[in-house]
Scaffold this active site. Structure first.
Site, short mmCIF file in Angstrom:
data_model
loop_
_atom_site.label_atom_id
_atom_site.label_comp_id
_atom_site.label_asym_id
_atom_site.label_seq_id
_atom_site.Cartn_x
_atom_site.Cartn_y
_atom_site.Cartn_z
N SER A 11 47.41 34.73 37.87
CA SER A 11 48.47 35.74 37.71
C SER A 11 48.20 37.02 38.49
CB SER A 11 48.63 36.08 36.23
OG SER A 11 47.44 36.69 35.73
N LYS A 13 45.46 38.94 37.56
CA LYS A 13 44.81 39.85 36.60
C LYS A 13 43.44 40.32 37.10
CE LYS A 13 43.33 35.98 33.74
NZ LYS A 13 43.86 34.97 34.69
N ALA A 32 29.89 38.75 35.32
CA ALA A 32 30.51 37.44 35.51
C ALA A 32 30.03 36.51 34.41
CB ALA A 32 30.13 36.89 36.88
N ALA A 34 31.12 33.20 34.15
CA ALA A 34 31.25 31.80 34.54
C ALA A 34 29.89 31.15 34.70
CB ALA A 34 32.02 31.69 35.85
N HIS A 48 34.18 34.58 45.15
CA HIS A 48 34.39 35.83 44.41
C HIS A 48 33.32 36.87 44.77
CE1 HIS A 48 37.82 34.82 41.97
NE2 HIS A 48 37.26 33.69 41.61
N GLU A 50 31.76 37.11 47.60
CA GLU A 50 32.06 37.58 48.96
C GLU A 50 33.25 38.55 48.94
OE1 GLU A 50 31.57 37.85 53.15
OE2 GLU A 50 30.27 37.41 51.46
N GLU A 51 34.27 38.26 48.15
CA GLU A 51 35.41 39.18 48.04
C GLU A 51 34.97 40.54 47.54
OE1 GLU A 51 38.34 37.32 45.55
OE2 GLU A 51 38.64 35.68 46.95
N ARG A 52 34.09 40.55 46.53
CA ARG A 52 33.59 41.83 46.01
C ARG A 52 32.77 42.57 47.07
NH1 ARG A 52 32.92 38.67 41.45
NH2 ARG A 52 30.67 38.51 41.66
N GLU A 63 25.25 38.26 36.05
CA GLU A 63 25.78 37.02 35.48
C GLU A 63 25.28 36.89 34.04
OE1 GLU A 63 24.88 33.83 38.16
OE2 GLU A 63 26.03 34.77 39.79
#
Length: 196
Positions: A11, A13, A32, A34, A48, A50-52, A63
């Site tokens: 979505s 979020k 995180a 997960a 994720h 890498e995006e951060r 984690e």
């Protein structure tokens, strides 16, 4: 200040939560929850991270799939953090799922026991959120708008997630629902019984 961000799968979020968090502090701690238990999940976790890294915001990733309450309490301890970083937890439904699978190895044969244990963990989390002195953004999934799960374990998860989201919405200062990438500030438009 605690903020709860909810919405369905994909979505937007998490993207909204990260952008919101980046406006609350100059650096952040990304918690995180997960557990990368297969190749597909491992690829998601790497993407994720890498995006951060590329976001331009100073994230430190921690984690923590199970002891979220302990981690929040440690981060809240006097002197634990220099400055006031924002803490973002993504996501609570994975944390809940991790606990449900840990307390329910038999698939949920003793539903009453499992519900008591899960409610105890949810209440402990709500207490940690209420005590937390740093800016805190929590991401969760809205799972109650879909079909009724086929299995008893799936129904226990859906019910526990609904109870968790209600409890945390009650202790958070702000609550956003993200739909198709559009955030809506639910507490600002919420109906109040005293308005009758």
């Amino acid at each position: 200040m605690a903020v709860l961000v909810t919405g369905g799968a994909r979505s937007g979020k998490s993207r909204f939560a990260e952008s919101y968090a980046a406006r609350l502090a100059s650096r952040g701690i990304y918690v995180a929850t997960a557990q990368p238990l297969d190749d597909e999940m491992e690829r998601r976790v790497r993407a994720h991270r890498e995006e951060r890294r590329l976001s331009g915001f100073a994230w430190e990733t921690v984690e923590e799939p199970l002891d979220l309450v302990g981690l929040l309490d440690r981060l809240a301890a006097p002197g634990a953090q220099a400055g006031r970083p924002v803490v973002l937890v993504d996501c609570l439904t994975l944390w809940l799922s991790n606990h449900l699978l840990a307390v329910c190895p038999d698939g949920g044969a003793d539903r009453a026991r499992v519900e008591r244990e899960m409610d105890g963990r949810i209440e402990a989390l709500a207490g940690a959120v209420r005590r937390f002195p740093l800016p805190l953004v929590l991401v969760t999934n809205e799972v109650g708008a879909g079909i009724v799960p086929e299995t008893a374990l799936g129904r226990m998860f859906r019910d526990a997630a609904g109870r968790m989201n209600q409890r945390l919405a009650g202790v958070c200062d702000r609550l956003f629902l993200v739909v198709s990438g559009i955030p809506v500030d639910l507490k600002s438009i919420a109906f109040r019984m005293d308005e009758l």
